[in-house]
Design an enzyme around this catalytic site. Structure first.
Site, PDB file in Angstrom:
ATOM      1  N   THR A  77      -3.694   5.491   3.820  1.00  0.00           N
ATOM      2  CA  THR A  77      -2.368   5.915   3.358  1.00  0.00           C
ATOM      3  C   THR A  77      -2.450   6.687   2.048  1.00  0.00           C
ATOM      4  O   THR A  77      -1.639   7.585   1.805  1.00  0.00           O
ATOM      5  CB  THR A  77      -1.458   4.682   3.198  1.00  0.00           C
ATOM      6  OG1 THR A  77      -1.470   3.935   4.406  1.00  0.00           O
ATOM      7  CG2 THR A  77      -0.027   5.084   2.897  1.00  0.00           C
TER       8      THR A  77
ATOM      9  N   LYS B 139       0.839  -1.218   0.000  1.00  0.00           N
ATOM     10  CA  LYS B 139       0.000   0.000   0.000  1.00  0.00           C
ATOM     11  C   LYS B 139       0.862   1.250   0.000  1.00  0.00           C
ATOM     12  O   LYS B 139       0.453   2.307  -0.507  1.00  0.00           O
ATOM     13  CB  LYS B 139      -0.979  -0.024   1.175  1.00  0.00           C
ATOM     14  CG  LYS B 139      -0.356  -0.110   2.563  1.00  0.00           C
ATOM     15  CD  LYS B 139      -0.070   1.235   3.184  1.00  0.00           C
ATOM     16  CE  LYS B 139       0.641   1.085   4.518  1.00  0.00           C
ATOM     17  NZ  LYS B 139       0.929   2.375   5.178  1.00  0.00           N
TER      18      LYS B 139
END
Length: 335
Positions: free
Chosen positions: A248, A191
């Site tokens: 994120t 990610k």
């Protein structure tokens, strides 16, 4: 009383130590820099990474790894991913024989393509049942305000996972357990790479359609790599997968998204590195992730262009053109 030591006085290491201490775990922080250790012990603050946040008075710090680990049930590792191997080799002689080693790190080792739990098992010579991973949408800036959050504790041994869950569970910090260490680690590591891509798009002034596309297609890349490595696909629909990816990629508090955003605005890699105070793990791990994908014959086009922009001199405009001009494959349902 359960005892834990956290190695690393960066923002996430300090915050997790605070969580452990508030949850009633006797906790020590190990730090390399004496001035930070002194500030934690005397002023109950980490002035470099969490200025203004009052730390529990029960939280102690030391520069002595053997002192820190004496009697520890959990040895928590929160150092930059690419420094883990060397640091852990130095600390190994003092690790208590029954301690569980816990990774807070979200990266893949350069050169070996190993996940952090694999590096821990290899260097510390412990079975996988004594290695746990903590991962999820845990932006430290929000945790510092004690805003509600959740995370995943992963270990192949349910009893170990339950003990760690209890050691860090708070009314505002909810923990879930998951036996899928591979999936939880991959979600956390990859990610960061996708967040770099989203950040570049934001820096270029591109809109929500592009961001949504990158996140969705990025999740598909994570899932494909996970499938090749034997991960449980359900993991990627949860906190350690989609949850961490969304946080994120969308938050300005994210180091990796901010790093990518600066690249998208036209800053050089050297300029962004100079302006970045803390480690953006995706910058170094993107190459390892791509190597891992190629080893297992997994197609990861977003990861490829991130490596191109970060390491090979590709411009953000060239990266966008390369992604959009790819010959489409007969993929169903847009996944």
């Amino acid at each position: 009383m359960t005892k834990a030591v956290v190695f690393g006085t960066g923002s996430w290491g300090t915050m997790f130590a605070m969580i452990l201490a508030e949850a009633g775990t006797r906790t020590t922080l190990w730090g390399r820099r004496a001035e930070i250790v002194e500030a934690i012990n005397n002023k109950h603050e980490n002035p470099d990474y969490l200025p203004g946040l009052r730390l529990p008075e029960t939280l102690r710090a030391t520069t002595d790894p053997a002192e820190a680990m004496d009697g520890a049930d959990f040895v928590v590792l929160a150092v930059p991913a690419q420094t883990l191997r060397g640091n852990l080799a130095a600390w190994k002689p003092a690790i208590p024989p029954d301690a569980v080693l816990v990774s807070l790190m979200k990266g893949v080792e350069v050169g070996t393509r190993k996940r952090m739990s694999e590096v821990i098992g290899e260097v510390a010579e412990v079975p996988e049942s004594r290695v746990a991973v903590v991962s999820g949408p845990n932006l430290v800036g929000e945790l510092a305000q004690r805003q509600p959050a959740a995370t995943v504790v992963a270990c192949t041994d349910d009893e170990v996972a339950n003990r760690l869950q209890e050691a860090c569970h708070l009314p505002w910090f909810r923990t879930y357990t998951n036996p899928d260490v591979v999936g939880v680690e991959l979600g956390g590591a990859v990610k960061n790479v996708i967040a770099l891509a989203v950040g570049v798009a934001v820096g270029m002034g591109l809109g929500d359609n592009v961001r949504a596309t990158l996140m969705t297609r990025g999740l598909a890349e994570i899932g494909r790599l996970g499938a090749a490595l034997g991960a449980d696909q359900h993991t990627f629909a949860g906190l350690a997968g989609m949850g961490d990816l969304i946080a994120t990629c969308t938050s300005p508090l994210s180091r990796n998204r901010t790093f990518g955003e600066n690249l998208g605005r036209g800053m050089t890699l050297a300029e962004v590195v100079a302006a970045t105070r803390q480690t953006a793990e995706g910058v170094k791990s993107c190459e390892s992730v791509l190597d891992l994908a190629r080893k297992h014959d997994v197609e990861m086009p977003i990861t490829e262009v991130v490596v191109g922009v970060v390491h090979d001199g590709m411009t953000p405009g060239e990266a966008a053109m390369l992604l959009m001009s790819r010959t489409p494959k007969p993929e169903r349902y847009g996944v």
